[in-house]
Design a protein around this motif. Structure first.
Motif, PDB file in Angstrom:
ATOM      1  N   GLY A 160      12.104 -15.188 -13.314  1.00 52.82           N
ATOM      2  CA  GLY A 160      11.326 -14.084 -13.864  1.00 52.82           C
ATOM      3  C   GLY A 160      12.163 -12.825 -13.836  1.00 52.82           C
ATOM      4  N   GLU A 161      11.732 -11.858 -14.639  1.00 47.63           N
ATOM      5  CA  GLU A 161      12.496 -10.617 -14.704  1.00 47.63           C
ATOM      6  C   GLU A 161      12.430  -9.870 -13.379  1.00 47.63           C
ATOM      7  N   SER A 162      13.308  -8.898 -13.255  1.00 42.51           N
ATOM      8  CA  SER A 162      13.356  -8.079 -12.051  1.00 42.51           C
ATOM      9  C   SER A 162      12.007  -7.412 -11.787  1.00 42.51           C
ATOM     10  N   GLY A 163      11.567  -7.477 -10.555  1.00 45.22           N
ATOM     11  CA  GLY A 163      10.321  -6.804 -10.185  1.00 45.22           C
ATOM     12  C   GLY A 163       9.079  -7.659 -10.333  1.00 45.22           C
ATOM     13  N   CYS A 164       9.229  -8.948 -10.719  1.00 50.78           N
ATOM     14  CA  CYS A 164       8.036  -9.760 -10.947  1.00 50.78           C
ATOM     15  C   CYS A 164       7.480 -10.321  -9.647  1.00 50.78           C
ATOM     16  N   GLY A 165       8.183 -10.138  -8.523  1.00 51.43           N
ATOM     17  CA  GLY A 165       7.610 -10.540  -7.244  1.00 51.43           C
ATOM     18  C   GLY A 165       8.263 -11.751  -6.601  1.00 51.43           C
ATOM     19  N   LYS A 166       9.439 -12.152  -7.077  1.00 53.66           N
ATOM     20  CA  LYS A 166      10.092 -13.339  -6.524  1.00 53.66           C
ATOM     21  C   LYS A 166      10.463 -13.156  -5.057  1.00 53.66           C
ATOM     22  N   SER A 167      11.082 -12.018  -4.777  1.00 53.54           N
ATOM     23  CA  SER A 167      11.490 -11.788  -3.382  1.00 53.54           C
ATOM     24  C   SER A 167      10.280 -11.648  -2.473  1.00 53.54           C
ATOM     25  N   VAL A 168       9.240 -11.044  -2.971  1.00 53.54           N
ATOM     26  CA  VAL A 168       8.040 -10.876  -2.149  1.00 53.54           C
ATOM     27  C   VAL A 168       7.415 -12.240  -1.843  1.00 53.54           C
ATOM     28  N   VAL A 169       7.446 -13.163  -2.804  1.00 51.20           N
ATOM     29  CA  VAL A 169       6.962 -14.516  -2.537  1.00 51.20           C
ATOM     30  C   VAL A 169       7.751 -15.127  -1.387  1.00 51.20           C
TER      31      VAL A 169
ATOM     32  N   ASP B   8      17.508 -16.511  -2.176  1.00 51.11           N
ATOM     33  CA  ASP B   8      17.081 -15.424  -3.066  1.00 51.11           C
ATOM     34  C   ASP B   8      18.290 -14.866  -3.805  1.00 51.11           C
ATOM     35  N   GLU B   9      18.482 -15.311  -5.023  1.00 50.07           N
ATOM     36  CA  GLU B   9      19.615 -14.909  -5.859  1.00 50.07           C
ATOM     37  C   GLU B   9      20.935 -15.002  -5.095  1.00 50.07           C
ATOM     38  N   PRO B  10      21.267 -16.185  -4.593  1.00 51.97           N
ATOM     39  CA  PRO B  10      22.424 -16.272  -3.698  1.00 51.97           C
ATOM     40  C   PRO B  10      23.759 -16.064  -4.398  1.00 51.97           C
TER      41      PRO B  10
ATOM     42  N   TYR C 172       0.853  -1.182   0.000  1.00 53.77           N
ATOM     43  CA  TYR C 172       0.000   0.000   0.000  1.00 53.77           C
ATOM     44  C   TYR C 172       0.890   1.233   0.000  1.00 53.77           C
ATOM     45  N   THR C 173       1.111   1.770  -1.185  1.00 56.36           N
ATOM     46  CA  THR C 173       1.938   2.970  -1.275  1.00 56.36           C
ATOM     47  C   THR C 173       1.029   4.188  -1.232  1.00 56.36           C
ATOM     48  N   ASP C 174       1.639   5.347  -1.156  1.00 53.11           N
ATOM     49  CA  ASP C 174       0.840   6.578  -1.064  1.00 53.11           C
ATOM     50  C   ASP C 174      -0.134   6.715  -2.231  1.00 53.11           C
TER      51      ASP C 174
ATOM     52  N   ASN D 125       4.520  -1.386 -15.711  1.00 48.49           N
ATOM     53  CA  ASN D 125       4.517  -0.688 -14.431  1.00 48.49           C
ATOM     54  C   ASN D 125       3.417  -1.284 -13.562  1.00 48.49           C
ATOM     55  N   PRO D 126       3.757  -1.684 -12.340  1.00 52.18           N
ATOM     56  CA  PRO D 126       2.739  -2.345 -11.498  1.00 52.18           C
ATOM     57  C   PRO D 126       1.493  -1.487 -11.262  1.00 52.18           C
ATOM     58  N   LEU D 127       1.628  -0.184 -11.488  1.00 55.84           N
ATOM     59  CA  LEU D 127       0.451   0.675 -11.270  1.00 55.84           C
ATOM     60  C   LEU D 127      -0.421   0.775 -12.523  1.00 55.84           C
TER      61      LEU D 127
ATOM     62  N   VAL E  36      -2.315   0.809  -4.692  1.00 53.00           N
ATOM     63  CA  VAL E  36      -2.049  -0.522  -4.172  1.00 53.00           C
ATOM     64  C   VAL E  36      -1.300  -1.300  -5.239  1.00 53.00           C
ATOM     65  N   VAL E  37      -0.143  -1.847  -4.866  1.00 53.10           N
ATOM     66  CA  VAL E  37       0.624  -2.661  -5.804  1.00 53.10           C
ATOM     67  C   VAL E  37       0.372  -4.128  -5.469  1.00 53.10           C
ATOM     68  N   HIS E  38      -0.152  -4.877  -6.446  1.00 48.92           N
ATOM     69  CA  HIS E  38      -0.369  -6.313  -6.234  1.00 48.92           C
ATOM     70  C   HIS E  38       0.912  -7.031  -6.618  1.00 48.92           C
ATOM     71  N   ALA E  39       1.867  -7.029  -5.694  1.00 49.86           N
ATOM     72  CA  ALA E  39       3.202  -7.539  -6.025  1.00 49.86           C
ATOM     73  C   ALA E  39       3.167  -9.045  -6.243  1.00 49.86           C
ATOM     74  N   VAL E  40       2.397  -9.755  -5.439  1.00 48.34           N
ATOM     75  CA  VAL E  40       2.195 -11.192  -5.626  1.00 48.34           C
ATOM     76  C   VAL E  40       0.696 -11.392  -5.739  1.00 48.34           C
TER      77      VAL E  40
ATOM     78  N   THR F 240      16.224 -16.843  -8.966  1.00 50.21           N
ATOM     79  CA  THR F 240      17.255 -16.259  -9.809  1.00 50.21           C
ATOM     80  C   THR F 240      16.616 -15.739 -11.079  1.00 50.21           C
ATOM     81  N   HIS F 241      17.316 -14.869 -11.820  1.00 52.32           N
ATOM     82  CA  HIS F 241      16.840 -14.645 -13.173  1.00 52.32           C
ATOM     83  C   HIS F 241      17.840 -15.190 -14.182  1.00 52.32           C
ATOM     84  N   ASP F 242      18.694 -16.052 -13.699  1.00 49.63           N
ATOM     85  CA  ASP F 242      19.685 -16.667 -14.566  1.00 49.63           C
ATOM     86  C   ASP F 242      19.256 -18.099 -14.892  1.00 49.63           C
TER      87      ASP F 242
HETATM   88  N1  LIG Z   1       8.668  -2.233   0.262  1.00 49.85           N
HETATM   89  C1  LIG Z   1       7.945  -2.133  -0.872  1.00 49.85           C
HETATM   90  N2  LIG Z   1       7.135  -1.089  -1.074  1.00 49.85           N
HETATM   91  C2  LIG Z   1       6.417  -0.975  -2.211  1.00 49.85           C
HETATM   92  N3  LIG Z   1       6.432  -1.861  -3.196  1.00 49.85           N
HETATM   93  C3  LIG Z   1       7.222  -2.930  -3.053  1.00 49.85           C
HETATM   94  C4  LIG Z   1       8.030  -3.127  -1.888  1.00 49.85           C
HETATM   95  N4  LIG Z   1       8.713  -4.275  -2.030  1.00 49.85           N
HETATM   96  C5  LIG Z   1       8.362  -4.768  -3.223  1.00 49.85           C
HETATM   97  N5  LIG Z   1       7.466  -3.972  -3.849  1.00 49.85           N
HETATM   98  C6  LIG Z   1       6.828  -4.209  -5.151  1.00 49.85           C
HETATM   99  O1  LIG Z   1       6.815  -5.567  -5.390  1.00 49.85           O
HETATM  100  C7  LIG Z   1       7.250  -5.847  -6.706  1.00 49.85           C
HETATM  101  C8  LIG Z   1       8.028  -7.123  -6.704  1.00 49.85           C
HETATM  102  O2  LIG Z   1       9.255  -6.910  -6.032  1.00 49.85           O
HETATM  103  P1  LIG Z   1      10.292  -8.074  -5.761  1.00 49.85           P
HETATM  104  O3  LIG Z   1      11.356  -7.491  -4.928  1.00 49.85           O
HETATM  105  O4  LIG Z   1       9.589  -9.272  -5.252  1.00 49.85           O
HETATM  106  O5  LIG Z   1      10.835  -8.385  -7.213  1.00 49.85           O
HETATM  107  P2  LIG Z   1      11.884  -9.494  -7.613  1.00 49.85           P
HETATM  108  O6  LIG Z   1      11.211 -10.394  -8.555  1.00 49.85           O
HETATM  109  O7  LIG Z   1      12.483 -10.088  -6.408  1.00 49.85           O
HETATM  110  O8  LIG Z   1      12.933  -8.641  -8.411  1.00 49.85           O
HETATM  111  P3  LIG Z   1      14.529  -8.750  -8.408  1.00 49.85           P
HETATM  112  O9  LIG Z   1      14.876  -9.767  -9.444  1.00 49.85           O
HETATM  113  O10 LIG Z   1      14.946  -7.382  -8.840  1.00 49.85           O
HETATM  114  O11 LIG Z   1      14.959  -9.091  -7.041  1.00 49.85           O
HETATM  115  C9  LIG Z   1       8.025  -4.666  -7.159  1.00 49.85           C
HETATM  116  O12 LIG Z   1       7.719  -4.342  -8.488  1.00 49.85           O
HETATM  117  C10 LIG Z   1       7.577  -3.562  -6.265  1.00 49.85           C
HETATM  118  O13 LIG Z   1       6.675  -2.737  -6.975  1.00 49.85           O
END
Ligand SMILES: Nc1ncnc2c1ncn2[C@@H]1O[C@H](COP(=O)(O)OP(=O)(O)OP(=O)(O)O)[C@@H](O)[C@H]1O
Ligand SMILES: [Mg+2]
Lengths: 328, 306
Positions: free
Chosen positions: A41-50, A180-182, A15-17, A278-280, A20-24, A213-215
């Motif tokens: 998946g590419e950067s920003g696709c939500g791997k770390s959030v998972v 996570d991308e060790p 929940y940003t200002d 763009n997630p938005l 709402v970003v549906h990251a996962v 990873t994205h490799d």
């Molecule tokens: N603290 C946060 N505040 C707002 N949005 C966030 C936050 N953390 C993650 N996000 C959103 O979640 C999305 C997914 O992020 P995430 O870090 O999971 O990507 P990733 O797949 O791990 O990318 P990378 O390969 O660069 O690590 C991002 O596009 C971002 O918009």
């Protein structure tokens, strides 16, 4: 126990200002005991959030897990109390991160940081945990481990630090390791050593790994099963052999064609035009449609459902949805 | 060690400055030092003592050698050695400053940590507004307000003087509040910054309870910038002590300095300035020691470059 971990329809929002970003956004996949599941998946696709969602380490504000289940050994982690969850973290599920530079605390000794989880989860005292820390450092192939245990992180090289991180993560013999991308931050030779080490240790302590990873080169080497993510959703998942020989989703096909130079500096994939939306401003219908060469009318309107084309091979694409038209 | 050596030129600079205060005031330095009401013979004597007819380098040499023997000259007002005057007053200033620093650290760090861990809560907002006021309020005004409220209106505490612990409360609060506000703000931003770091996620991923994450893993890192600010702030605090000691009639160095300036008692002014400067330098050395203790990356005063 057939599955160690079952992630079902996991949803995590930020929940940003402004919005709402549906990251996962409804992610499901399974991990069997001892299996290595690659998450790509590419950067920003939500791997770390998972991965942080599985550990329930998403910080609120701004992030929150809004739905789904994370079944670990039959228990839903999302329903546990914070105290019960803490007994799982570092003990049954452990994590390692991309930057060994920043993921170790700079002001404490390596041995103290490794020993911390051991003291916490195994109820041993200081000196015993220290001895265990030395053992763990030996296990991950750190020479002079009796001395290194007394060092501070800045005294070690990047590769050594990542080994120390692994030692820390494995100190309680978890049944699941989330990596996570060790190896992304390490140079190629060190990367190969760390991968070798992880393969080796996984055998030794029969531990499953979620390998992010994205490799794709690393995935081919490490994983048994691969989950491909795009913009917060799983678009395809299959056994590693099947995925590389018969990829179905146009995104997966593009990823594999782009290998080995997965991304150039700007993060643009060679064989997939355009960039991650763009997630938005997610497109209507299938999130991949603006970049897809096979997009049909329906792709612009509706998110395709997941189809299981063969046992263990699922894809989220209309092209393989038998009752819904032909590709143009 | 290196820092210890570095502080030597600083101290030499300060001594030159103090040395010049009197030499370069307009008019006759001998007259100024001897005092306004001194007899011509006395002025002549001072002129000889200070070697004012010799070259500046000779004067400085003699001044420094006297300094090393603990001879800071004589007060023109009380006719007592300056060193004695300072020795009597200095402990009072130390007591006041230390009390103020304790107040500032306790209040400031607690507020900063709670604000950072409960970000955007009512506590966070109110303590940050409080901190803003604390930083903005002039020490002098604050002291008078405290006096009016707690001494005159409520009659809870004495309005000035020194003696019991109760005498210490208001001056220490007045002096410490601005520093508390600053420490609160620095602690908060430093904690927020540290809590975003990967090693905090690592600590949580081990299953540690939040209290250990905050106080063991985050705080020690977050303190590094806080200690810097505290060291620098001690200088401001000593400056503030001049005002607070005056407002609360606290017999410390600051009060002595103000009185001496008013009485044109230059030898005492010189001695007081020198003492405050030396104290400041020593405190900064102490800060470096604390630094090395907090941050293992620092050794022998050199910070490792990433
Ligand atoms: N603290 C946060 N505040 C707002 N949005 C966030 C936050 N953390 C993650 N996000 C959103 O979640 C999305 C997914 O992020 P995430 O870090 O999971 O990507 P990733 O797949 O791990 O990318 P990378 O390969 O660069 O690590 C991002 O596009 C971002 O918009
Ligand atoms: Mg990531």
């Amino acid at each position: 126990m057939e599955y160690l971990l079952q992630v079902r329809d996991l949803k995590t929002n930020f929940y940003t200002d402004s919005a709402v970003v549906h990251a996962v956004d409804g992610v499901s996949f399974d991990v069997r005991p001892g299996e290595v599941v690659g998450l790509v998946g590419e950067s920003g696709c939500g791997k770390s959030v998972v991965s942080l969602s599985i550990m329930r380490l998403i910080q609120y504000p701004p992030g929150k897990i809004e739905g789904g289940n994370v079944l670990f050994k039959g228990r839903d982690l999302l329903k546990l109390s914070e105290g019960e969850m803490r007994r799982i973290r570092g003990n049954e599920i452990a994590m390692i991160f991309q930057e060994p530079m920043t993921s170790l605390n700079p002001v404490y000794r390596i041995g103290d940081q490794i020993g911390e989880a051991i003291r916490l989860h195994q109820g041993v005292d200081g000196p015993a945990s220290w001895k265990k820390a030395v053992e763990m450092l030996k296990l991950v192939g750190i020479p002079r481990s009796e001395e290194v245990v007394r060092d501070y992180p800045h005294q070690l090289s990047g590769g050594m630090r990542q080994r120390a991180m692994i030692a820390m993560a494995l100190s309680c013999y978890p049944s699941l390791l989330i990596a996570d991308e060790p190896t992304t931050a390490l140079d190629v030779t060190i990367q190969a050593q760390i991968l070798e080490l992880m393969r080796d240790l996984r055998q030794k302590i029969n531990m499953a790994i979620i390998f992010i990873t994205h490799d794709l080169g690393v995935i081919a080497e490490m994983a048994d099963h691969v989950v491909v993510m795009y913009a917060g959703k799983v678009v395809e998942d299959a056994g590693v052999g099947v995925l590389f020989t018969e990829p179905l989703h146009p995104y997966t096909v593009g990823l594999i064609k782009s290998k080995p130079k997965v991304e150039d500096e700007k993060g643009v994939l060679d064989f997939i035009p355009g960039v991650v939306p763009n997630p938005l401003e997610m497109p209507a219908g299938c999130y991949f449609n603006p970049r897809c060469a096979h997009a049909m009318d329906i792709c612009l309107q509706e998110m395709p459902p997941v189809v299981e084309v063969k046992p263990g091979h699922r894809v989220r694409c209309r092209l393989f949805n038998k009752d819904k038209g032909e590709a143009r | 060690m290196k820092r210890l050596l570095l502080s030597i030129p600083v101290l030499i600079g300060v001594s030159i400055l103090v040395f010049s205060i009197v030499r370069f005031i307009p008019g006759d330095p001998a007259r100024a030092i001897a005092g306004v009401h001194a007899s011509p013979q006395h002025i002549e004597q001072v002129r000889r003592e200070l070697l004012l007819d010799e070259g500046l380098h000779v004067q400085y040499y003699v001044y420094m050698s006297n300094l090393f023997q603990g001879d800071l000259g004589q007060s023109t007002f009380s006719r007592r050695p300056v060193a004695t005057e300072l020795r009597e007053r200095f402990p009072n200033t130390v007591r006041l400053s230390v009390a103020a620093m304790v107040v500032a650290t306790a209040v400031g760090m607690t507020a900063g940590i709670i604000s950072a861990t409960r970000r955007y809560s009512i506590f966070d907002y109110s303590s940050m507004v409080g901190a803003l006021i604390g930083v903005a309020a002039p020490v002098f005004w604050l002291g008078v307000m405290f006096q009016l409220l707690f001494a005159v209106q409520l009659g809870w505490l004495p309005s000035g003087g020194m003696g019991t612990f109760r005498h210490l409360i208001l001056p220490a609060l007045t002096l410490g509040l601005a520093t508390a506000a600053l420490i609160a703000r620095i602690t908060r931003s430093s904690m927020l910054d540290v809590l975003r770091q990967d090693y905090i996620t690592t600590a949580r991923s081990k299953g540690l309870i939040e209290r250990v994450v905050t106080y063991k893993h985050a705080l020690k890192n977050a303190l590094i910038p806080v200690v810097t600010v505290m060291g620098l702030q001690f200088g401001t605090l000593l400056g503030g002590a001049v005002l607070v000691e005056t407002v609360f009639s606290w017999p410390g160095i600051g009060r002595l300095m103000v009185d001496s300036i008013l009485a044109r008692d230059y030898p005492v002014v010189q001695g007081a300035v020198l003492l405050l400067a030396v104290t400041f330098v020593l405190i900064n050395l102490l800060v470096d020691v604390i630094y090395a203790f907090l941050d293992p990356r620092i050794s022998y005063g050199t910070r490792e470059v990433e």
